[in-house]
Design an enzyme around this catalytic site. Structure first.
Site, PDB file in Angstrom:
ATOM      1  N   GLY A   1       0.834  -1.202   0.000  1.00  0.00           N
ATOM      2  CA  GLY A   1       0.000   0.000   0.000  1.00  0.00           C
ATOM      3  C   GLY A   1       0.864   1.246   0.000  1.00  0.00           C
ATOM      4  O   GLY A   1       2.061   1.192  -0.286  1.00  0.00           O
ATOM      5  N   VAL A   2       0.234   2.366   0.311  1.00  0.00           N
ATOM      6  CA  VAL A   2       0.964   3.631   0.341  1.00  0.00           C
ATOM      7  C   VAL A   2       1.449   3.911   1.762  1.00  0.00           C
ATOM      8  O   VAL A   2       1.000   3.279   2.699  1.00  0.00           O
ATOM      9  CB  VAL A   2       0.082   4.803  -0.131  1.00  0.00           C
ATOM     10  CG1 VAL A   2      -0.036   4.808  -1.629  1.00  0.00           C
ATOM     11  CG2 VAL A   2      -1.291   4.762   0.520  1.00  0.00           C
TER      12      VAL A   2
ATOM     13  N   VAL B   1       5.160   2.802   6.176  1.00  0.00           N
ATOM     14  CA  VAL B   1       5.601   1.438   6.419  1.00  0.00           C
ATOM     15  C   VAL B   1       5.927   0.749   5.093  1.00  0.00           C
ATOM     16  O   VAL B   1       6.928   0.035   4.971  1.00  0.00           O
ATOM     17  CB  VAL B   1       4.543   0.626   7.194  1.00  0.00           C
ATOM     18  CG1 VAL B   1       5.103  -0.714   7.606  1.00  0.00           C
ATOM     19  CG2 VAL B   1       4.077   1.379   8.415  1.00  0.00           C
TER      20      VAL B   1
ATOM     21  N   GLU C   1      -0.352  -1.506  -6.939  1.00  0.00           N
ATOM     22  CA  GLU C   1      -1.116  -0.380  -7.507  1.00  0.00           C
ATOM     23  C   GLU C   1      -0.308   0.898  -7.550  1.00  0.00           C
ATOM     24  O   GLU C   1      -0.548   1.758  -8.374  1.00  0.00           O
ATOM     25  CB  GLU C   1      -2.292  -0.048  -6.582  1.00  0.00           C
ATOM     26  CG  GLU C   1      -3.417  -0.966  -6.553  1.00  0.00           C
ATOM     27  CD  GLU C   1      -4.325  -0.563  -5.405  1.00  0.00           C
ATOM     28  OE1 GLU C   1      -5.500  -0.343  -5.650  1.00  0.00           O
ATOM     29  OE2 GLU C   1      -3.839  -0.460  -4.263  1.00  0.00           O
TER      30      GLU C   1
ATOM     31  N   ASN D   1      -9.758   7.528   4.231  1.00  0.00           N
ATOM     32  CA  ASN D   1      -9.527   7.607   2.780  1.00  0.00           C
ATOM     33  C   ASN D   1     -10.510   6.716   2.016  1.00  0.00           C
ATOM     34  O   ASN D   1     -11.226   7.177   1.145  1.00  0.00           O
ATOM     35  CB  ASN D   1      -8.096   7.161   2.433  1.00  0.00           C
ATOM     36  CG  ASN D   1      -7.049   8.001   3.138  1.00  0.00           C
ATOM     37  OD1 ASN D   1      -7.239   9.201   3.323  1.00  0.00           O
ATOM     38  ND2 ASN D   1      -5.961   7.382   3.540  1.00  0.00           N
TER      39      ASN D   1
ATOM     40  N   GLY E   1      -7.650  -0.381  -3.003  1.00  0.00           N
ATOM     41  CA  GLY E   1      -7.416  -1.723  -3.537  1.00  0.00           C
ATOM     42  C   GLY E   1      -7.062  -2.728  -2.463  1.00  0.00           C
ATOM     43  O   GLY E   1      -6.794  -3.894  -2.778  1.00  0.00           O
TER      44      GLY E   1
HETATM   45  O1  0RQ Z   1      -3.283  10.745  11.477  1.00  0.00           O
HETATM   46  O2  0RQ Z   1      -1.431  12.113  10.624  1.00  0.00           O
HETATM   47  O3  0RQ Z   1      -3.352  13.132  11.908  1.00  0.00           O
HETATM   48  O4  0RQ Z   1      -1.668  11.674  13.071  1.00  0.00           O
HETATM   49  O5  0RQ Z   1      -4.459   7.993  10.807  1.00  0.00           O
HETATM   50  O6  0RQ Z   1      -2.013   7.067   9.794  1.00  0.00           O
HETATM   51  O7  0RQ Z   1       0.037   5.965  10.630  1.00  0.00           O
HETATM   52  O8  0RQ Z   1       0.229   8.030   9.133  1.00  0.00           O
HETATM   53  O9  0RQ Z   1      -0.526   5.750   8.270  1.00  0.00           O
HETATM   54  O10 0RQ Z   1      -0.559   7.210   6.153  1.00  0.00           O
HETATM   55  O11 0RQ Z   1      -0.136   4.707   6.142  1.00  0.00           O
HETATM   56  O12 0RQ Z   1      -2.408   5.637   6.627  1.00  0.00           O
HETATM   57  C1  0RQ Z   1      -4.976   3.004   6.988  1.00  0.00           C
HETATM   58  C2  0RQ Z   1      -5.282   5.465   6.644  1.00  0.00           C
HETATM   59  C3  0RQ Z   1      -3.021   4.500   7.143  1.00  0.00           C
HETATM   60  C4  0RQ Z   1      -4.051   4.110   4.891  1.00  0.00           C
HETATM   61  C5  0RQ Z   1      -4.361   4.260   6.429  1.00  0.00           C
HETATM   62  C6  0RQ Z   1      -4.335   8.155  12.209  1.00  0.00           C
HETATM   63  C7  0RQ Z   1      -2.875   8.544  12.398  1.00  0.00           C
HETATM   64  C8  0RQ Z   1      -2.685   9.491  11.217  1.00  0.00           C
HETATM   65  C9  0RQ Z   1      -2.735   8.038   9.124  1.00  0.00           C
HETATM   66  P1  0RQ Z   1      -2.357  12.019  11.798  1.00  0.00           P
HETATM   67  P2  0RQ Z   1      -0.490   6.771   9.479  1.00  0.00           P
HETATM   68  P3  0RQ Z   1      -0.823   5.873   6.706  1.00  0.00           P
HETATM   69  C10 0RQ Z   1      -3.182   1.054  -1.659  1.00  0.00           C
HETATM   70  C11 0RQ Z   1      -3.976   0.268  -0.631  1.00  0.00           C
HETATM   71  C12 0RQ Z   1      -6.708   1.983   3.115  1.00  0.00           C
HETATM   72  C13 0RQ Z   1      -6.489   1.870   1.643  1.00  0.00           C
HETATM   73  C14 0RQ Z   1      -5.351   1.001   1.256  1.00  0.00           C
HETATM   74  C15 0RQ Z   1      -5.294   3.796   4.084  1.00  0.00           C
HETATM   75  C16 0RQ Z   1      -3.548   8.859  10.133  1.00  0.00           C
HETATM   76  O13 0RQ Z   1      -3.092   3.114   4.707  1.00  0.00           O
HETATM   77  O14 0RQ Z   1      -6.032   4.671   3.711  1.00  0.00           O
HETATM   78  O15 0RQ Z   1      -4.746   0.308   2.044  1.00  0.00           O
HETATM   79  N1  0RQ Z   1      -5.543   2.480   3.836  1.00  0.00           N
HETATM   80  N2  0RQ Z   1      -5.061   1.001  -0.035  1.00  0.00           N
HETATM   81  O16 0RQ Z   1      -2.662   9.148  13.644  1.00  0.00           O
HETATM   82  C17 0RQ Z   1      -7.763   7.033  14.760  1.00  0.00           C
HETATM   83  C18 0RQ Z   1      -6.863   4.869  14.787  1.00  0.00           C
HETATM   84  C19 0RQ Z   1      -5.769   5.354  13.999  1.00  0.00           C
HETATM   85  C20 0RQ Z   1      -5.787   6.704  13.614  1.00  0.00           C
HETATM   86  C21 0RQ Z   1      -4.023   5.724  12.762  1.00  0.00           C
HETATM   87  N3  0RQ Z   1      -6.920   3.598  15.171  1.00  0.00           N
HETATM   88  N4  0RQ Z   1      -7.819   5.743  15.125  1.00  0.00           N
HETATM   89  N5  0RQ Z   1      -6.770   7.538  13.984  1.00  0.00           N
HETATM   90  N6  0RQ Z   1      -4.685   6.888  12.856  1.00  0.00           N
HETATM   91  N7  0RQ Z   1      -4.661   4.768  13.458  1.00  0.00           N
HETATM   92  C22 0RQ Z   1      -3.662   2.428  -2.108  1.00  0.00           C
HETATM   93  C23 0RQ Z   1      -4.980   2.444  -2.845  1.00  0.00           C
HETATM   94  O17 0RQ Z   1      -5.751   1.584  -2.746  1.00  0.00           O
HETATM   95  C24 0RQ Z   1      -5.329   3.534  -3.713  1.00  0.00           C
END
Ligand code: 0RQ
Length: 515
Positions: free
Chosen positions: A269-270, A273, A295, A385, A389
């Site tokens: 993913g993006v 990590v 993707e 978001n 995918g």
């Molecule tokens: O918020 O920046 O305000 O602190 O969520 O979290 O740790 O920066 O991680 O940027 O990798 O995003 C799941 C959203 C993770 C993303 C998700 C808060 C955390 C932070 C972002 P701040 P991180 P990332 C390929 C595959 C679904 C789509 C997918 C995603 C913000 O990976 O959209 O995988 N995935 N697609 O503080 C409240 C919790 C939290 C939380 C983290 N439990 N509760 N807030 N945060 N955990 C791409 C495509 O398909 C197009």
């Protein structure tokens, strides 16, 4: 900057962004190129938004315009941002990550359908969604016989070009002509389709362009702008720890003969990590060459290229920072041999994903003790978001891995909870869960065995005893013992977070609820 040869065909179709803006209908279902945010149009829509704002000022009528925006995935401010700010967006599919769009969705002012990316094309072709009035697609070249050569992403461009009533092209001269040849355009048949004959990551089954009847191209606007992807952020310590836990697991699988020595293709993913995993592979002598079937490719691919460890990458988008774009363009002739860009209807197609035998790595917001994953909804209600995918890949993976830092927001949130507040990926699809503290291999484990592993290996030490208390208590009061739950308190961690600002019992340090 590049300067393109402008053919007499292109010349005959040239318009300004403002010209096009005044040709677009007031009630519009718009399908655009663009994916995470790469290869999206950048000039016509801001001009259209300007027209809308001027009209609104004149008439005071908020309903004169209405727009449905369909893309591949997230796009830049020049598209999502400017349209969100007009207040005329009515429907957005299928994935976004823009702060203004997110606000509209979560305030209840924008209909957003969060769906598996592999389903989007079908829903549009079959008329489940409104038909596409206009496609606006970014290209690096267009020929007089209607061959359209795309730029940094493939996304849904082919589908929208095939289905739209009118087509407008943004000819982005920031992309060298040598981009031609990167894409492999092929769309699946509906219903009983032909097999999609991709057996290897580098197989090509289509054409490097998407062809349309040139009469359908109503205008071409010249541009010269880069995508607005953010710069590359060096992965933090937690990301490196998660990445190392995953790599040790993979090597252990190789030792046990479940993954071949030459490994299997990776989907990732993006984010932080995902970048850390590739950086670690680049630096780790135990890994030789790897393949990607994914993707999104980000700047972290350059570490692999520099270490000569990238065998081949199949993707639907090249999401580079400006520096990354410059490097890619400078080395395009060499790099072209190692990449293919596919439409997301193909890259995410369950048939191909299953055949590729992928190791998939996606990020969770939270995961419960039984292995259900929430990737999209904060407190069960607030859209982050979208699933994107991640479901297409997870459900059909050879090995599906989910990763998450064990806590968020200064440790006030535990990523490991008794019950997730929303389910995107269920316990049947999630095979491996990993945090910076360790990795839980959930395969062939009962729910109770999974719970013990997740608490012991993945949870933050601060939350471990609280999770164990819940698990022990659930076994005492549960209706049954297969997947023990106390339905009265299963979501109490989220309630506590909403009410006190922390999931930790007795935490008196925070007072504000997190949104
Ligand atoms: O918020 O920046 O305000 O602190 O969520 O979290 O740790 O920066 O991680 O940027 O990798 O995003 C799941 C959203 C993770 C993303 C998700 C808060 C955390 C932070 C972002 P701040 P991180 P990332 C390929 C595959 C679904 C789509 C997918 C995603 C913000 O990976 O959209 O995988 N995935 N697609 O503080 C409240 C919790 C939290 C939380 C983290 N439990 N509760 N807030 N945060 N955990 C791409 C495509 O398909 C197009």
């Amino acid at each position: 900057k590049n300067s393109h040869r402008i053919s007499s065909f292109i010349q005959s179709k040239l318009m300004t962004a403002e010209d096009v803006a005044y040709k677009l209908p007031k009630h519009l279902t718009l399908g655009t190129s663009g994916f995470t945010p790469a290869g999206y149009p950048k000039m016509i829509v801001p001009a259209y938004a300007k027209r809308i704002m001027e009209a609104k000022k004149r008439s005071g009528d908020n309903n004169e315009f209405s727009i449905n925006l369909f893309t591949g995935a997230s796009v830049g401010d020049e598209l999502d941002g400017v349209l969100a700010r007009t207040g005329t967006l009515k429907l957005r599919i299928p994935y976004q990550s823009h702060i203004d769009i997110r606000k509209l969705i979560n305030n209840g002012n924008l209909n957003y359908i969060d769906m598996h990316l592999s389903h989007v094309g079908r829903y549009i072709r079959e008329g489940i969604f409104p038909p596409i009035d206009v496609a606006i697609v970014e290209a690096c070249d267009v020929t007089s016989d209607g061959r359209i050569y795309l730029t940094n992403s493939s996304g849904m461009s082919g589908t929208y070009l095939a289905l739209a009533k009118d087509i407008y092209i943004e000819l982005n001269e920031a992309h060298p002509m040598e981009m031609k040849g990167l894409h492999d355009m092929f769309l699946p048949d509906s219903l009983h389709g032909r097999p999609i004959n991709i057996d290897h990551v580098d197989d090509r089954i289509g054409t490097p362009y998407f062809q349309v009847d040139p009469k359908r191209i109503k205008g071409i606007v010249r541009t010269n702008v880069f995508d607005s992807a953010k710069g590359f952020k060096k992965p933090d310590d937690i990301s490196f720890k998660i990445a190392n836990n995953i790599l040790e697991f993979i090597l252990n699988e190789v030792d046990h003969g479940r993954i071949p020595k030459e490994l299997l293709p990776f989907q990732s993913g993006v984010g932080n990590v995902a970048n850390a995993v590739l950086s670690c592979i680049a630096a780790d002598k135990r890994f030789e060459q790897i393949e990607m079937y994914t993707e999104v490719i980000q700047d972290s691919i350059f570490a692999l290229l520099d270490a000569d460890k990238l065998k081949f990458a199949s993707t639907t988008a090249l999401t580079f920072s400006p520096q990354g774009q410059i490097r890619f363009f400078n080395e395009i002739n060499e790099l072209k041999q190692k990449f293919v860009l596919r439409p997301m209807e193909i890259s995410n197609h369950p048939e191909v994903v299953r055949r590729m035998a992928l190791i998939t790595m996606n990020t969770a917001l939270e995961c419960d003790i039984y292995g259900n994953v929430n990737s999209t909804h904060v407190l069960g209600s607030s859209m982050m978001n979208g699933i994107g995918g991640s479901g297409d890949f997870t459900r059909n993976a050879y090995i599906s891995v989910f990763m998450a830092p064990s806590t968020a927001k200064g440790e006030t949130i535990s990523a490991f909870v008794p019950m997730v507040s929303h389910v995107d990926h269920n316990e049947h699809s999630v095979q491996v869960m990993v945090s910076e503290h360790g990795l839980a291999d959930l395969r062939a484990k009962t729910p109770k065995q999974r719970a013990k592993l997740i608490i012991e290996k993945c949870a933050h030490p601060k939350y471990r005893s609280q999770l164990l208390d819940y698990f022990n208590h659930a076994q005492k009061v549960s209706f049954a013992q297969h997947t023990p739950h106390d339905l009265k308190t299963a979501l109490s961690w989220h309630v506590r977070l909403q009410e006190t600002g922390s999931m930790l019992e007795g935490d008196t340090t925070t007072k504000t609820a997190t949104r």
